[in-house]
Scaffold this motif. Structure first.
Motif, short mmCIF file in Angstrom:
data_model
loop_
_atom_site.label_atom_id
_atom_site.label_comp_id
_atom_site.label_asym_id
_atom_site.label_seq_id
_atom_site.Cartn_x
_atom_site.Cartn_y
_atom_site.Cartn_z
N ASN A 131 0.84 -1.20 0.00
CA ASN A 131 0.00 0.00 0.00
C ASN A 131 0.87 1.24 0.00
O ASN A 131 1.91 1.30 0.66
CB ASN A 131 -0.90 0.04 1.24
CG ASN A 131 -2.13 -0.84 1.10
OD1 ASN A 131 -3.15 -0.43 0.56
ND2 ASN A 131 -2.02 -2.05 1.59
N LEU A 132 0.44 2.24 -0.74
CA LEU A 132 1.07 3.56 -0.73
C LEU A 132 -0.02 4.60 -0.57
O LEU A 132 -0.90 4.69 -1.43
CB LEU A 132 1.85 3.80 -2.03
CG LEU A 132 3.19 3.06 -2.18
CD1 LEU A 132 3.79 3.34 -3.54
CD2 LEU A 132 4.16 3.49 -1.07
N ALA A 182 6.37 -2.35 6.85
CA ALA A 182 5.22 -1.52 7.22
C ALA A 182 5.39 -0.93 8.61
O ALA A 182 4.96 0.20 8.88
CB ALA A 182 3.94 -2.34 7.16
N ILE A 183 6.04 -1.68 9.50
CA ILE A 183 6.29 -1.19 10.85
C ILE A 183 7.32 -0.06 10.82
O ILE A 183 7.14 0.98 11.47
CB ILE A 183 6.78 -2.34 11.75
CG1 ILE A 183 5.69 -3.41 11.89
CG2 ILE A 183 7.17 -1.82 13.13
CD1 ILE A 183 6.15 -4.68 12.58
N ARG A 184 8.40 -0.25 10.06
CA ARG A 184 9.44 0.79 9.97
C ARG A 184 8.94 2.04 9.27
O ARG A 184 9.47 3.14 9.51
CB ARG A 184 10.65 0.23 9.22
CG ARG A 184 11.40 -0.86 9.96
CD ARG A 184 12.74 -1.13 9.31
NE ARG A 184 12.59 -1.67 7.96
CZ ARG A 184 12.63 -2.95 7.65
NH1 ARG A 184 12.84 -3.85 8.61
NH2 ARG A 184 12.49 -3.36 6.40
N ALA A 185 7.93 1.90 8.41
CA ALA A 185 7.44 3.04 7.63
C ALA A 185 6.49 3.94 8.41
O ALA A 185 6.07 4.99 7.90
CB ALA A 185 6.75 2.54 6.36
N GLN A 186 6.13 3.56 9.63
CA GLN A 186 5.22 4.39 10.43
C GLN A 186 5.90 5.71 10.80
O GLN A 186 7.13 5.77 10.95
CB GLN A 186 4.80 3.64 11.69
CG GLN A 186 4.07 2.33 11.43
CD GLN A 186 2.82 2.49 10.59
OE1 GLN A 186 1.96 3.33 10.88
NE2 GLN A 186 2.72 1.70 9.53
N PRO A 187 5.13 6.80 10.94
CA PRO A 187 5.73 8.08 11.31
C PRO A 187 6.52 7.97 12.61
O PRO A 187 6.16 7.18 13.50
CB PRO A 187 4.51 8.99 11.49
CG PRO A 187 3.43 8.36 10.66
CD PRO A 187 3.68 6.88 10.74
#
Length: 399
Positions: A131-132, A182-187
């Motif tokens: 997802n983006l 996806a976890i690392r990409a969280q703000p």
């Protein structure tokens, strides 16, 4: 009136109290029983946190410990995503609707993730990260667990693995491994909590990287409790390497890691798994559980009691302040079990490395079997079509 009654007791003595001889025995006994029950129930979580809008993935969230944990978080406004084996089960729809009504929270639904099938885990996790912009993710709770009775003969999953090992450890490991991007990409201002469950049985587990998954070991008799303890040990140990990998990740914005990993030991509970273990998985031995129920009620925790440590891991600021894996028991951050592997980063890294190798081998074999099954199915369909065509082209028999 209380005053008149007290005055009568003062004048006539304790014998004026109705049933005094019975009460002087019963009250101390009941007080002691209550004190014992209160002690063995463990501490209660006193932290509260606004969970409104936070997205929580949870395995094993429809029974026992997981169900109570999900209910508490849903009541605080969290968006709950149940990861279940089969989303088409009729009871699941009723269960979710009842939970929505009980918690006044409509943000509850289910996704299909069969931990006994690594392909199912990969399909879900890959879809989630594809997802983006990245989908919001605040918490992952791994509660799903399988505990085989002592009398149960050795079984295997679709991936030809021991069920306890795959569900309790390998399935969760793969889920977290694929969801890592996806976890690392969280703000950076969004704290992500990963909560894994363990128990005292991890002390009995054998650390054996030469035979990860009980594929080669052949004891005189199959002993499920040893596999269960080993799986719980591996899940707890992998948490330490998982935390290091997240903590060592360098974000492009230079912000520090905001991922926090906890291992929770909820204590001995009267869970569905415990009932199955006591009765050897047989309905005919249910009377054994009923006979032991008074003792289990007194000395073992209920699901509500066990979920207090889970709630503590989800809400306590101590988990965030502690810049390492938080091992939680009885609503407290405590030292890990007295095993050398918990203090050996090299063994923890070696475990993760060997787990990746095992997953690669298992998924490769499973892919071959799926392709073979697909070709056989297509071949069978073609044969059926040809047969139908031949029957259709046959001239009608003469009268």
């Amino acid at each position: 009136m209380p005053v008149n009654f007290l005055a009568t007791v003062y004048v006539e003595g304790r014998q004026a109290i109705p049933y005094y001889d019975t009460l002087k025995v019963a009250v101390p006994a009941l007080t002691l029983l209550y004190a014992m029950k209160y002690y063995f129930a463990g501490k209660r979580n006193t932290w509260q946190r606004d969970m409104h809008g936070k997205v929580v993935l949870i395995t094993g969230g429809t029974s026992g410990l997981g169900a109570q944990t999900a209910k508490e978080l849903a009541a605080l406004g969290a968006q709950i995503v149940f990861l279940v084996r089969n989303v088409h089960d009729g009871w699941l729809i009723e269960y979710i609707n009842d939970l929505r009504e009980a918690t006044n929270n409509q943000l509850i639904y289910a996704e299909e993730v069969d931990l006994t099938d690594l392909y199912s885990v990969r399909k879900f996790a890959t879809k989630w990260i594809d997802n983006l912009p990245p989908r919001r993710l605040d918490m992952i709770i791994c509660c799903a667990s399988v505990s085989q009775p002592i009398s149960m003969p050795r079984q295997t999953t679709k991936d030809e693995l021991e069920p306890q090992f795959q569900v309790n450890y390998l399935g969760h490991f793969l889920l977290l491994d694929i969801l890592a991007p996806a976890i690392r990409a969280q703000p950076p201002d969004r704290e992500v909590r990963i909560i894994l469950t363990s128990c005292a049985s991890s002390l009995t587990g054998e650390f054996n990287l030469e035979d990860l998954g009980y594929l080669k070991r052949n004891y005189p008799a199959y002993r499920p409790f040893l596999v269960f303890g080993e799986a719980k040990l591996y899940l707890a140990l992998s948490a330490y390497e998982l935390f290091r990998q997240f903590n060592n990740y360098k974000r492009k914005d230079g912000a520090p890691c905001n991922v926090h990993v906890s291992v929770v030991d909820p204590g001995m509970m009267r869970s569905p798994g415990f009932k199955r273990f006591i009765t050897f998985g047989r309905l005919s031995l249910l009377f054994v559980y009923l006979l032991l129920w008074p003792l289990s009620w007194l000395f073992l925790k209920s699901s509500v009691d066990g979920a207090q440590s889970m709630a503590y891991a989800a809400m306590s600021p101590e988990v965030v302040e502690k810049r390492e894996v938080a091992y939680i028991s009885n609503c407290q951050v405590r030292p890990p079990p007295p095993r050398s592997e918990f203090k050996d980063p090299e063994k923890q890294a070696a475990l993760v490395k060997e787990t990746h190798k095992l997953i690669e081998a298992v998924e490769k074999n499973s892919a071959i079997e799926r392709n073979k099954f697909k070709k056989d199915s297509e071949k069978k369909k073609e044969q059926e079509k040809k047969k139908e065509k031949v029957n259709k082209d046959k001239p009608a028999s003469k009268k």
